[in-house]
Design a protein around this motif. Structure first.
Motif, PDB file in Angstrom:
ATOM      1  N   VAL A  32      10.953 -10.147  30.216  1.00  0.00           N
ATOM      2  CA  VAL A  32      11.309  -9.325  31.365  1.00  0.00           C
ATOM      3  C   VAL A  32      11.019  -7.875  30.984  1.00  0.00           C
ATOM      4  CG1 VAL A  32      13.227  -8.581  32.805  1.00  0.00           C
ATOM      5  CG2 VAL A  32      13.080 -10.951  32.067  1.00  0.00           C
ATOM      6  N   ILE A  45      12.002  -4.841  32.927  1.00  0.00           N
ATOM      7  CA  ILE A  45      12.653  -3.973  33.908  1.00  0.00           C
ATOM      8  C   ILE A  45      12.955  -2.622  33.266  1.00  0.00           C
ATOM      9  CG2 ILE A  45      14.719  -3.669  35.314  1.00  0.00           C
ATOM     10  CD1 ILE A  45      14.744  -6.765  35.612  1.00  0.00           C
ATOM     11  N   ASN A  94      16.475  -5.266  28.777  1.00  0.00           N
ATOM     12  CA  ASN A  94      15.745  -6.482  29.151  1.00  0.00           C
ATOM     13  C   ASN A  94      16.353  -7.735  28.523  1.00  0.00           C
ATOM     14  OD1 ASN A  94      13.842  -5.033  30.697  1.00  0.00           O
ATOM     15  ND2 ASN A  94      12.718  -4.503  28.838  1.00  0.00           N
ATOM     16  N   ILE A 122      19.527  -7.958  34.502  1.00  0.00           N
ATOM     17  CA  ILE A 122      18.379  -8.508  35.229  1.00  0.00           C
ATOM     18  C   ILE A 122      18.844  -9.103  36.553  1.00  0.00           C
ATOM     19  CG2 ILE A 122      16.588 -10.294  35.164  1.00  0.00           C
ATOM     20  CD1 ILE A 122      16.680  -9.818  32.020  1.00  0.00           C
ATOM     21  N   ALA A 123      19.957  -9.817  36.527  1.00  0.00           N
ATOM     22  CA  ALA A 123      20.490 -10.418  37.755  1.00  0.00           C
ATOM     23  C   ALA A 123      20.835  -9.338  38.778  1.00  0.00           C
ATOM     24  CB  ALA A 123      21.718 -11.267  37.441  1.00  0.00           C
ATOM     25  N   HIS A 152      19.571  -6.262  38.985  1.00  0.00           N
ATOM     26  CA  HIS A 152      18.302  -5.677  39.435  1.00  0.00           C
ATOM     27  C   HIS A 152      17.628  -6.586  40.470  1.00  0.00           C
ATOM     28  CE1 HIS A 152      14.709  -3.179  39.092  1.00  0.00           C
ATOM     29  NE2 HIS A 152      14.036  -4.311  39.148  1.00  0.00           N
ATOM     30  N   ASN A 153      17.597  -7.882  40.191  1.00  0.00           N
ATOM     31  CA  ASN A 153      16.973  -8.832  41.113  1.00  0.00           C
ATOM     32  C   ASN A 153      17.744  -8.939  42.428  1.00  0.00           C
ATOM     33  OD1 ASN A 153      14.929  -9.342  39.286  1.00  0.00           O
ATOM     34  ND2 ASN A 153      15.918 -11.152  38.441  1.00  0.00           N
ATOM     35  N   ASP A 200      16.849  -5.894  44.405  1.00  0.00           N
ATOM     36  CA  ASP A 200      15.448  -6.015  44.814  1.00  0.00           C
ATOM     37  C   ASP A 200      15.260  -7.019  45.954  1.00  0.00           C
ATOM     38  OD1 ASP A 200      13.102  -4.659  44.094  1.00  0.00           O
ATOM     39  OD2 ASP A 200      12.302  -6.447  43.100  1.00  0.00           O
ATOM     40  N   SER A 201      16.098  -8.031  46.010  1.00  0.00           N
ATOM     41  CA  SER A 201      15.942  -9.081  47.027  1.00  0.00           C
ATOM     42  C   SER A 201      16.871  -8.925  48.232  1.00  0.00           C
ATOM     43  CB  SER A 201      16.158 -10.455  46.395  1.00  0.00           C
ATOM     44  OG  SER A 201      17.496 -10.581  45.954  1.00  0.00           O
ATOM     45  N   LYS A 226      18.999  -2.459  48.987  1.00  0.00           N
ATOM     46  CA  LYS A 226      17.898  -1.667  48.444  1.00  0.00           C
ATOM     47  C   LYS A 226      17.669  -0.398  49.268  1.00  0.00           C
ATOM     48  CE  LYS A 226      13.193  -2.408  46.774  1.00  0.00           C
ATOM     49  NZ  LYS A 226      12.134  -3.409  46.618  1.00  0.00           N
TER      50      LYS A 226
END
Length: 177
Positions: A26, A28, A60, A66-67, A69-70, A73-74, A79
């Motif tokens: 990853v 990010i 990372n 990461i979760a 950030h995702n 992002d989704s 966002k």
């Protein structure tokens, strides 16, 4: 016996192949980024646009980072809200670069674990440090166990409390009649 040997050999080969397959890394957070310069640029831009700076500290290596950030992002509304109200900076914390001097300037937010969020005003002053554990979901899955992840409503509530408008005295002045 020959079939058994062939089957065992196939299992051994496939197990070896799968165990050697590397998980895609990853990217990010950037361990080589100049966090101090990134923060200065974000603060300058935030001041011009009457925004605050949202700093996400993590790495990372951090599955929760990461979760989060995702999730942002989704989730289009989340966002957009962040982009409309904050300048964002990801500050890396990893063995390659712990950004110790920057984190000291931010009040040692890593004491809360990762990810951790810091809100800065347009002058670079730390307004708030948010422990991401407070943003985790309380939902329980069908198996009766707590679901893993962050709660969009809790994130929105946190963010709404730290926009430049939310802490501006002008927001709360009574209008003269």
């Amino acid at each position: 016996m020959k079939r058994l040997f062939t089957l065992l050999a196939a299992v051994l080969i496939s197990t070896t192949a799968f165990s050697q397959a590397k998980k895609e890394a990853v990217h990010i957070y950037n361990p080589q980024a100049n966090a101090k310069a990134d923060l200065a640029a974000a603060v300058s831009k935030a001041a011009k646009e009457n925004k605050h700076v949202l700093v996400q500290v993590g790495g990372n290596w951090c599955t929760w980072c990461i979760a989060f950030h995702n999730l942002v992002d989704s989730t289009a509304t989340l966002k957009k809200y962040i982009n409309d109200n904050f300048e964002t900076v990801l500050v890396n914390y990893s063995p390659e670069n712990k950004n110790e001097a920057v984190l000291a300037d931010l009040g040692y937010p890593q004491r809360f674990g990762f990810p951790v969020f810091v809100v800065l005003d347009g002058k670079g002053k730390v307004l708030h440090i948010e422990n991401s554990a407070y943003l985790e979901t309380d939902e329980v899955g069908a198996n009766g166990k707590k679901k893993l992840g962050h709660d969009v409503k809790k994130i929105n509530s946190f963010l709404k409390g730290w926009t430049s408008a939310a802490i501006s005295p002008k927001t709360y002045e009574t209008k003269a009649k």
